[in-house]
Design an enzyme around this catalytic site. Structure first.
Site, PDB file in Angstrom:
ATOM      1  N   TYR A  31       0.805  -1.232   0.000  1.00 49.59           N
ATOM      2  CA  TYR A  31       0.000   0.000   0.000  1.00 49.59           C
ATOM      3  C   TYR A  31       0.836   1.279   0.000  1.00 49.59           C
ATOM      4  CZ  TYR A  31      -0.067  -0.157   5.263  1.00 49.59           C
ATOM      5  OH  TYR A  31       0.227  -0.193   6.589  1.00 49.59           O
ATOM      6  N   GLU A  32       0.153   2.409  -0.038  1.00 52.09           N
ATOM      7  CA  GLU A  32       0.819   3.722  -0.152  1.00 52.09           C
ATOM      8  C   GLU A  32       1.730   3.782  -1.382  1.00 52.09           C
ATOM      9  OE1 GLU A  32       0.486   6.513   1.601  1.00 52.09           O
ATOM     10  OE2 GLU A  32      -0.942   5.703   3.048  1.00 52.09           O
ATOM     11  N   GLY A  33       1.271   3.212  -2.479  1.00 51.63           N
ATOM     12  CA  GLY A  33       2.109   3.116  -3.679  1.00 51.63           C
ATOM     13  C   GLY A  33       2.920   1.848  -3.607  1.00 51.63           C
TER      14      GLY A  33
END
Lengths: 594, 594
Positions: free
Chosen positions: A441-443
């Site tokens: 997550y978060e890229g």
């Protein structure tokens, strides 16, 4: 239950010996109010809270998980509500917040250490306050004064929480194609409609209100990422006096069942003409989000560090206790049928890999935090700009390399336990499952790598990198310590310099070169960054007395001989480039699919 | 639900093109009865069973898990009982069994392919028949004629199942310190008392009887591994006519809650003066176990291959379907807002890593299976002996390298799914959790590495390795194909040769050198083995028409440029050796432990 001894000595080594923070803070009038006595108290308080309150909820939270009760109601695991109350009331959510709105104004170099402790003991819990902090950063950077007044104080205090609503079922990495709509009303508000998924803390029972930051498209917005706006969409609409008004027309439709971080509610959020207000200018939503992304991405690196630290401590304790076989050097416990497995070199190898990763990643996160603080607080605009450039270069590494290495480390530490590592009651398998999300997550880490090689290296022709390499070489040249890390760091810098020249040349003729080389390039860069961190740690330790410091030199030696050689493999794979990847036609990937 | 297209083309490529099995079988009178027509039918039948019956139980089995009902009763997940019945009635458990006792006598080169399919679709289910097969191998090698008559036929038919009871709470890797006791009775039987843990299929509802093979110590047995005997201890005592007699005094005390393979019952087994009969000679129990270990360890490699294959197929399908962003080369779907992610080089990199791993590991397992068949069936004792030596050398690699690479591959394929990879419903996270066990059990991978570098390399001064390197060089020298894999394989062989000389020299002065270098040495060897396998595949494919064969050459090119460079990193880490590991004192690992 898992053990946890908050590594305050390691943190103080960072603050005092490696980064000499008091000097750094004193030199900057915006930070001159911070002092180490207070910081020590802050760290000790968080050490207690994390160890005594949050750690005991880690496994129970995993077993119970967040639950969807129907009708939009989500319950957090037993104990989370009380723990969140304690956490909020002690002021932790606003620790790095703007004092003008009730925050405590501590720099990232301090808050990252408290965040590390929370992520170490309970990754699922950590996400609730963490997302709130992310939302406050975003509001602080882009919201109107009125919006800041309305929301920030109660978010800092933990009375309300915050979310980031970006992803949609068909749009994750590619936010340009989101469908959520924002239709303007006459009163300046908007009606928001659409479905968002993977919303951490989208609904829960911890706070009286939840402030959603939602990406959506206004009518006639340009296509793609240039047509995205940001909206603040509270669960309960907030009256002008700050009291809670009517329930907004948004609700959680369900929560996800996940591999790990089960205590964290990952929600599907349905917005049905929910009332929202634009944050910042129209069509600048992505830019507003990215203001806080740099902070968040470093924090994901800390999640990896947390997983590594907890896994290491428990694996070391197990290896000191569990007896199997005999030591190769000499029998250690002649009165017993076997020696402790800590005497086996291969067990130590796994532990040392994890520990070297923990120490290098803590140092690297601190280094990036220092640049974040410099860019935010520096009174010299040139200084701030240079620091911001360094942050831009290193953030993808702080997110992706730290979390990739964290999975390796937690798997290694699980392996130390043999069959017991696979059994839930020992807790090691949970650490692996929880830590795994930080790579996604978060890229996703592949996207971080593209950001590094594409946006941060290639688009400015390696200029950010040049400055960084110059700093590394300058540092090594001025080192007083006599240690093999010096030559190893210079060699690594040269490897990266050559590699970058090669890849920038290849890019001109191969369209997929950045995409095909990015991950290996990021890993090669990651090893250089770790080498630089070990050089900094060696320099800070070499002239000091005692085993603590002597062991820093030994761990750097271990790193040079037993970890750093991987940089060459990644460099060679980057030099090979993307041709052997793109040489396959599409059918190749179809042939085995029924 | 997960898709699965049994890779029969790939399996036939192995059998026909790479290993030319008909020629191999014809040349050996003990195998001359095996023909490819029958084998094709066998593979097609297993393809149907695995896809239609076992795959649909994979996720439901994970969700439900095996359950302990109290009072020693263990229930398998819904559907397992019917599936096992079909599996058993079709004769799969006795496929490689001795025809004298009702087995079908197929060589390992065939049974490993059917095992691969079962492990691909349902790792938890696969363990039930797999442990039975292991127990029959052990009985066949060491039991008396009477014991074989009593047990084998009903185990081959699946009427009864089998287990291996080795581990105890304090004794896993180190079996020399087990405590389970075997006290002789006047009638030639023994009373077995003790607690065994991690017993796969120790109790379940699939068969009417369970035949436990138990390691225990007789009174006055020598200390350590030289004082261990093997006993057959049935759940229901078997009368002379083969009918079931009284219930033995043994029972499951509980089952473990695990990270994965949740449908497999992992039992704590309590033996309370249970009646057992010795298998083979007193104090030769470990040796009897190791007869079947070589088969089992290769099979664990297949479990890794299975995880990789399922993960690859589903990730490729997802990448062909999911649209995010635009291709770097040209817009692929101008009518849609985004292109499929299969066009992104980094997504392909992850898929190709998994696929290269699957193909190389299948080839390697086949190569080892061929040596196993040669050692078991060859009419020429010299031949059999040489093949057994090759098996001894390569078995630890087949177990540890294949499963280590499998975790990497399944994690990569999970990553292709982005956030969806972390969600249970997509099934990818289960593959990672299930596959993880293969690195741990049947001798943890670190122990495999010690076996390789200690027992198989160092103890005979590299002689097994010399022969293997000679075969590799000979093969490459005779290759007709023109491909970079040739030079790459020779280079890898040289790397290993040099490395081995270095490590054998260092061993003489560093007591922990084997233990400290073994895992990196095994990985370096693993890459050489994969290079050799790709050379064999290239040679088999280079002069044949069609995309299938052309793609074999491309995948080998990918391997050379994008995977094989890692061999150098491992080699360099081995050359560094164990000193930086052993340089820390014990307190170093204690300092962070509360």
């Amino acid at each position: 239950m898992a053990i946890y001894n908050p590594p305050l000595d390691e943190m103080r080594f960072m603050l005092n010996d490696v980064f000499d923070v008091e000097k750094f803070w004193q030199a900057n009038e915006n930070l001159a109010h911070v002092d180490m006595d207070t910081v020590n108290m802050v760290l000790e308080e968080m050490a207690k809270l994390s160890k005594n309150v949050l750690l005991p909820l880690n496994r129970t939270g995993d077993e119970e998980g967040a639950t969807y009760q129907g009708d939009g109601v989500v319950t957090t695991p037993a104990g989370f509500k009380d723990a969140f109350k304690q956490y909020a009331e002690a002021g932790w959510i606003g620790l790095g917040g703007d004092p003008e709105y009730g925050g405590q104004g501590f720099p990232k170099m301090v808050t990252m250490l408290t965040e590390e402790m929370v992520f170490t003991v309970n990754q699922a819990f950590a996400l609730y306050p963490n997302l709130s902090v992310g939302a406050t950063l975003c509001l602080l950077a882009s919201a109107s004064e009125e919006q800041k007044q309305l929301y920030l104080e109660k978010m800092y205090s933990g009375q309300w929480s915050g979310t980031m609503c970006l992803t949609e079922p068909h749009a994750g990495t590619d936010l340009g194609i989101i469908k959520t709509k924002a239709t303007p009303n006459d009163d300046g508000s908007y009606n928001i409609s659409g479905t968002k998924i993977f919303i951490t803390g989208g609904e829960h029972d911890l706070t009286e209100n939840i402030i959603h930051l939602v990406l959506a498209k206004t009518p006639d917005a340009p296509e793609g990422s240039k047509g995205i706006s940001l909206f603040v969409v509270p669960k309960f609409i907030v009256n002008e006096d700050g009291s809670l008004g009517e329930r907004n027309t948004l609700a959680a439709g369900s929560i996800e069942h996940k591999m790990g971080i089960k205590g964290s509610a990952t929600c599907v959020m349905n917005f049905d003409n929910a009332k929202g207000w634009m944050v910042g200018e129209e069509n600048t939503g992505l830019a507003s989000m990215f203001v806080m992304m740099n902070y968040e991405r470093v924090t994901m690196g800390l999640q990896g560090l947390g997983g590594t630290e907890l896994a290491y401590q428990n694996a070391a304790a197990y290896a000191l206790d569990r007896a199997q076989g005999r030591s190769d050097t000499q029998i250690q416990s002649p009165e017993k049928p076997a020696d402790q497995i800590i005497h086996h070199a291969d067990v130590r190898r796994m532990l040392l890999n994890a520990r070297a990763n923990a120490e290098a990643s803590r140092c690297f996160a601190m280094y990036v935090a220092k640049q974040l603080d410099e860019s935010k607080f520096s009174v010299d605009p040139e200084n701030a700009k240079a620091a911001a450039a360094r942050v831009a270069l290193l953030t993808p590494i702080a997110k992706a390399f730290l979390t990739d290495k964290a999975l390796e480390a937690t798997v290694d530490c699980q392996q130390v336990f043999g069959g017991h590592g696979y059994i839930r009651e020992w807790g090691m398998e949970q650490i692996v499952r929880d830590t795994r999300i930080s790579q996604i997550y978060e890229g996703a880490n592949g996207i971080q790598a593209l950001d590094l090689l594409g946006r941060k290296i290639s688009r400015n022709n390696g200029k950010y990198l040049e400055n960084f390499l110059a700093e590394i070489r300058d540092f090594v040249a001025n080192m007083k310590a006599d240690h093999e890390i010096k030559q190893a760091t210079l060699d690594a810098a040269e490897t990266i310099e050559e590699l970058t020249t090669t890849v920038l040349t290849n890019i001109s003729t191969r369209k997929s070169e950045i995409n095909g080389c990015a991950v290996d390039y990021l890993h090669a860069m990651g090893y250089l960054c770790y080498a630089f961190m070990f050089a900094m740690m060696v320099e800070a330790a070499h002239d000091k007395e005692g085993a603590f410091y002597a062991n820093k030199l030994k761990l750097a030696t271990y790193f040079v001989g037993r970890i750093l050689p991987r940089i060459k493999a990644h460099a060679e794979m980057v030099k090979t480039g993307s041709d052997p990847i793109m040489d396959f036609d599409l059918q190749y990937f179809e042939q085995n699919i029924s």
